[in-house]
Design a protein around this motif. Structure first.
Motif, PDB file in Angstrom:
ATOM      1  N   ASP A 232       0.855  -1.187   0.000  1.00 50.85           N
ATOM      2  CA  ASP A 232       0.000   0.000   0.000  1.00 50.85           C
ATOM      3  C   ASP A 232       0.891   1.237   0.000  1.00 50.85           C
ATOM      4  O   ASP A 232       1.772   1.383   0.865  1.00 50.85           O
ATOM      5  CB  ASP A 232      -0.914   0.013   1.229  1.00 50.85           C
ATOM      6  CG  ASP A 232      -2.045  -1.004   1.111  1.00 50.85           C
ATOM      7  OD1 ASP A 232      -2.206  -1.584   0.022  1.00 50.85           O
ATOM      8  OD2 ASP A 232      -2.752  -1.227   2.116  1.00 50.85           O
ATOM      9  N   LEU A 233       0.667   2.111  -0.995  1.00 48.57           N
ATOM     10  CA  LEU A 233       1.515   3.281  -1.193  1.00 48.57           C
ATOM     11  C   LEU A 233       0.694   4.565  -1.203  1.00 48.57           C
ATOM     12  O   LEU A 233      -0.518   4.548  -1.424  1.00 48.57           O
ATOM     13  CB  LEU A 233       2.277   3.153  -2.518  1.00 48.57           C
ATOM     14  CG  LEU A 233       3.188   1.923  -2.669  1.00 48.57           C
ATOM     15  CD1 LEU A 233       3.670   1.804  -4.108  1.00 48.57           C
ATOM     16  CD2 LEU A 233       4.367   1.990  -1.698  1.00 48.57           C
ATOM     17  N   ARG A 234       1.386   5.664  -1.001  1.00 52.12           N
ATOM     18  CA  ARG A 234       0.772   6.994  -1.077  1.00 52.12           C
ATOM     19  C   ARG A 234       1.264   7.653  -2.357  1.00 52.12           C
ATOM     20  O   ARG A 234       2.358   8.205  -2.415  1.00 52.12           O
ATOM     21  CB  ARG A 234       1.168   7.795   0.172  1.00 52.12           C
ATOM     22  CG  ARG A 234       0.266   8.951   0.486  1.00 52.12           C
ATOM     23  CD  ARG A 234       0.220   9.263   1.994  1.00 52.12           C
ATOM     24  NE  ARG A 234       1.404   8.925   2.737  1.00 52.12           N
ATOM     25  CZ  ARG A 234       2.382   9.789   3.023  1.00 52.12           C
ATOM     26  NH1 ARG A 234       2.335  11.014   2.563  1.00 52.12           N
ATOM     27  NH2 ARG A 234       3.396   9.415   3.765  1.00 52.12           N
ATOM     28  N   ILE A 235       0.423   7.603  -3.388  1.00 53.19           N
ATOM     29  CA  ILE A 235       0.795   8.102  -4.714  1.00 53.19           C
ATOM     30  C   ILE A 235       0.009   9.379  -5.012  1.00 53.19           C
ATOM     31  O   ILE A 235      -1.220   9.421  -4.856  1.00 53.19           O
ATOM     32  CB  ILE A 235       0.508   7.050  -5.792  1.00 53.19           C
ATOM     33  CG1 ILE A 235       1.250   5.755  -5.478  1.00 53.19           C
ATOM     34  CG2 ILE A 235       0.878   7.571  -7.165  1.00 53.19           C
ATOM     35  CD1 ILE A 235       2.747   5.899  -5.385  1.00 53.19           C
ATOM     36  N   SER A 236       0.723  10.382  -5.494  1.00 54.40           N
ATOM     37  CA  SER A 236       0.061  11.669  -5.725  1.00 54.40           C
ATOM     38  C   SER A 236       0.279  12.233  -7.125  1.00 54.40           C
ATOM     39  O   SER A 236      -0.325  13.248  -7.475  1.00 54.40           O
ATOM     40  CB  SER A 236       0.555  12.700  -4.699  1.00 54.40           C
ATOM     41  OG  SER A 236       1.969  12.841  -4.779  1.00 54.40           O
ATOM     42  N   ASN A 237       1.117  11.586  -7.950  1.00 50.96           N
ATOM     43  CA  ASN A 237       1.340  12.136  -9.286  1.00 50.96           C
ATOM     44  C   ASN A 237       1.674  11.039 -10.290  1.00 50.96           C
ATOM     45  O   ASN A 237       1.974   9.898  -9.925  1.00 50.96           O
ATOM     46  CB  ASN A 237       2.447  13.196  -9.262  1.00 50.96           C
ATOM     47  CG  ASN A 237       3.781  12.627  -8.810  1.00 50.96           C
ATOM     48  OD1 ASN A 237       4.371  11.761  -9.460  1.00 50.96           O
ATOM     49  ND2 ASN A 237       4.280  13.102  -7.662  1.00 50.96           N
ATOM     50  N   GLN A 238       1.607  11.411 -11.568  1.00 49.90           N
ATOM     51  CA  GLN A 238       1.814  10.457 -12.653  1.00 49.90           C
ATOM     52  C   GLN A 238       3.255   9.982 -12.759  1.00 49.90           C
ATOM     53  O   GLN A 238       3.515   8.870 -13.229  1.00 49.90           O
ATOM     54  CB  GLN A 238       1.373  11.082 -13.984  1.00 49.90           C
ATOM     55  CG  GLN A 238      -0.130  11.256 -14.132  1.00 49.90           C
ATOM     56  CD  GLN A 238      -0.884   9.936 -14.014  1.00 49.90           C
ATOM     57  OE1 GLN A 238      -0.444   8.906 -14.502  1.00 49.90           O
ATOM     58  NE2 GLN A 238      -2.028   9.974 -13.339  1.00 49.90           N
ATOM     59  N   GLU A 239       4.198  10.791 -12.339  1.00 53.46           N
ATOM     60  CA  GLU A 239       5.604  10.373 -12.401  1.00 53.46           C
ATOM     61  C   GLU A 239       5.863   9.202 -11.463  1.00 53.46           C
ATOM     62  O   GLU A 239       6.647   8.297 -11.782  1.00 53.46           O
ATOM     63  CB  GLU A 239       6.515  11.556 -12.072  1.00 53.46           C
ATOM     64  CG  GLU A 239       6.546  12.636 -13.141  1.00 53.46           C
ATOM     65  CD  GLU A 239       6.933  12.099 -14.510  1.00 53.46           C
ATOM     66  OE1 GLU A 239       7.954  11.367 -14.582  1.00 53.46           O
ATOM     67  OE2 GLU A 239       6.236  12.375 -15.490  1.00 53.46           O
ATOM     68  N   GLN A 240       5.212   9.213 -10.315  1.00 52.24           N
ATOM     69  CA  GLN A 240       5.343   8.085  -9.393  1.00 52.24           C
ATOM     70  C   GLN A 240       4.749   6.827 -10.016  1.00 52.24           C
ATOM     71  O   GLN A 240       5.351   5.748  -9.950  1.00 52.24           O
ATOM     72  CB  GLN A 240       4.642   8.403  -8.072  1.00 52.24           C
ATOM     73  CG  GLN A 240       5.298   9.499  -7.256  1.00 52.24           C
ATOM     74  CD  GLN A 240       4.415   9.927  -6.092  1.00 52.24           C
ATOM     75  OE1 GLN A 240       3.209  10.144  -6.245  1.00 52.24           O
ATOM     76  NE2 GLN A 240       5.025  10.045  -4.913  1.00 52.24           N
ATOM     77  N   ARG A 241       3.573   6.973 -10.594  1.00 52.55           N
ATOM     78  CA  ARG A 241       2.920   5.831 -11.245  1.00 52.55           C
ATOM     79  C   ARG A 241       3.781   5.287 -12.387  1.00 52.55           C
ATOM     80  O   ARG A 241       3.907   4.064 -12.559  1.00 52.55           O
ATOM     81  CB  ARG A 241       1.537   6.233 -11.770  1.00 52.55           C
ATOM     82  CG  ARG A 241       0.510   6.481 -10.680  1.00 52.55           C
ATOM     83  CD  ARG A 241      -0.894   6.672 -11.252  1.00 52.55           C
ATOM     84  NE  ARG A 241      -1.866   6.729 -10.191  1.00 52.55           N
ATOM     85  CZ  ARG A 241      -2.227   7.844  -9.553  1.00 52.55           C
ATOM     86  NH1 ARG A 241      -1.691   9.014  -9.929  1.00 52.55           N
ATOM     87  NH2 ARG A 241      -3.107   7.811  -8.576  1.00 52.55           N
ATOM     88  N   LYS A 242       4.357   6.184 -13.169  1.00 52.22           N
ATOM     89  CA  LYS A 242       5.197   5.772 -14.291  1.00 52.22           C
ATOM     90  C   LYS A 242       6.398   4.960 -13.808  1.00 52.22           C
ATOM     91  O   LYS A 242       6.745   3.927 -14.389  1.00 52.22           O
ATOM     92  CB  LYS A 242       5.665   7.000 -15.069  1.00 52.22           C
ATOM     93  CG  LYS A 242       6.506   6.687 -16.287  1.00 52.22           C
ATOM     94  CD  LYS A 242       6.917   7.964 -17.024  1.00 52.22           C
ATOM     95  CE  LYS A 242       7.795   7.653 -18.220  1.00 52.22           C
ATOM     96  NZ  LYS A 242       8.212   8.896 -18.930  1.00 52.22           N
TER      97      LYS A 242
END
Length: 290
Positions: A232-242
């Motif tokens: 479980d992660l705290r993701i806030s932007n597309q760069e993290q997802r990429k």
């Protein structure tokens, strides 16, 4: 004329190897006669013995049981569901029947069973009955530490891939620190379940009358976290997802926003394995086609 001692020893080795191979070949043909082994099977069995006579070392190593792991790619002519099932059939001894509780769980949490990473281990079923069964499986895993955390561990290949993504981008755990975000015990899974649901809801899930809860919390013994392949992660932007996607991590459980699964595939290969891309409130989930 007497042979030099060294040549005599080499000749003895050759004779011993020839005798060994003759015995093996005889056994193979006996098996052919009694068990109807095909010509191709015979060729695969005998081939590793070729060249044994030309080596100077003893004993000759039989490589017939050695296999080279080759990445599996589904037949693109199959439909999405067939491609997915052909992949997971290589990992699961038994595919649950549609309409069963196990099939519902496979549809929701079964993305990991397409994983081609030879470094991971998958369970033989999608439900653990109790803590003991969970511990026995987890005891067989090779674990790796998630860098920058106190007690967050995943299967090593998954941890290595996550650490690479976290080098590219700052990617915090959901809680910021805890093991509860990573590999969980059966009891931790149970605690999470009772935080959001109860036995009555579990009965409805088992009967196929409730599925939305599966996007919030996994029933006891069914979480991907038990397998060391989810976090479980705290993701806030597309760069993290990429960065996560580039390292085999994807969101595969519909509506479970912080939950990430180590699928171990490139994004371009997900459709080939039958996954369906679905955008929900700005988040792209890769869902199984079941």
């Amino acid at each position: 004329m007497k042979l030099p001692l060294m040549k005599k020893k080499n000749l003895t080795r050759v004779i011993r190897k020839a005798t060994f191979i003759s015995i093996v070949i005889l056994m193979i043909f006996v098996l052919v006669a009694s068990n109807e082994i095909t010509h191709n099977q015979l060729a695969r069995t005998a081939q590793p013995l070729n060249g044994c006579l030309s080596t100077d070392s003893l004993p000759c190593r039989d490589t017939s049981k050695e296999t080279i792991s080759e990445p599996f790619l589904p037949n693109p002519e199959l439909n999405e569901q067939q491609r997915f099932l052909s992949a997971i059939a290589r990992k699961l001894p038994t595919i649950p029947q549609p309409g069963t509780y196990e099939y519902t769980l496979l549809r929701t949490y079964g993305a990991v069973f397409v994983n081609q990473d030879v470094g991971i281990k998958l369970p033989q079923k999608d439900i653990f009955a109790n803590e003991q069964e969970t511990k026995e499986f987890q005891a067989t895993l090779i674990m790796g530490h998630v860098d920058g955390t106190n007690d967050c561990y995943l299967q090593k290949s998954a941890a290595d891939a996550l650490n690479k993504a976290r080098i590219q981008q700052h990617i915090p755990l959901k809680s910021g620190y805890g093991s509860g975000d990573c590999t969980r015990t059966f009891n931790t899974n149970l605690i999470f379940w009772h935080k959001y649901a109860n036995n009555q809801i579990l009965a409805k899930v088992q009967q196929g009358r409730e599925t939305k809860i599966l996007g919030l919390v996994a029933p006891p013994g069914t979480s991907q976290h038990l397998w060391g392949l989810a976090i479980d992660l705290r993701i806030s932007n597309q760069e993290q997802r990429k960065a996560l996607n580039q390292n085999g991590w994807f969101q595969t459980v519909e509506n479970d926003v912080p939950h990430w699964t180590y699928v171990g595939l490139s994004e371009e290969n997900l459709p080939l394995f039958g996954f369906k891309k679905q955008a929900i409130r700005g988040i792209n989930y890769w869902l199984t086609p079941l």
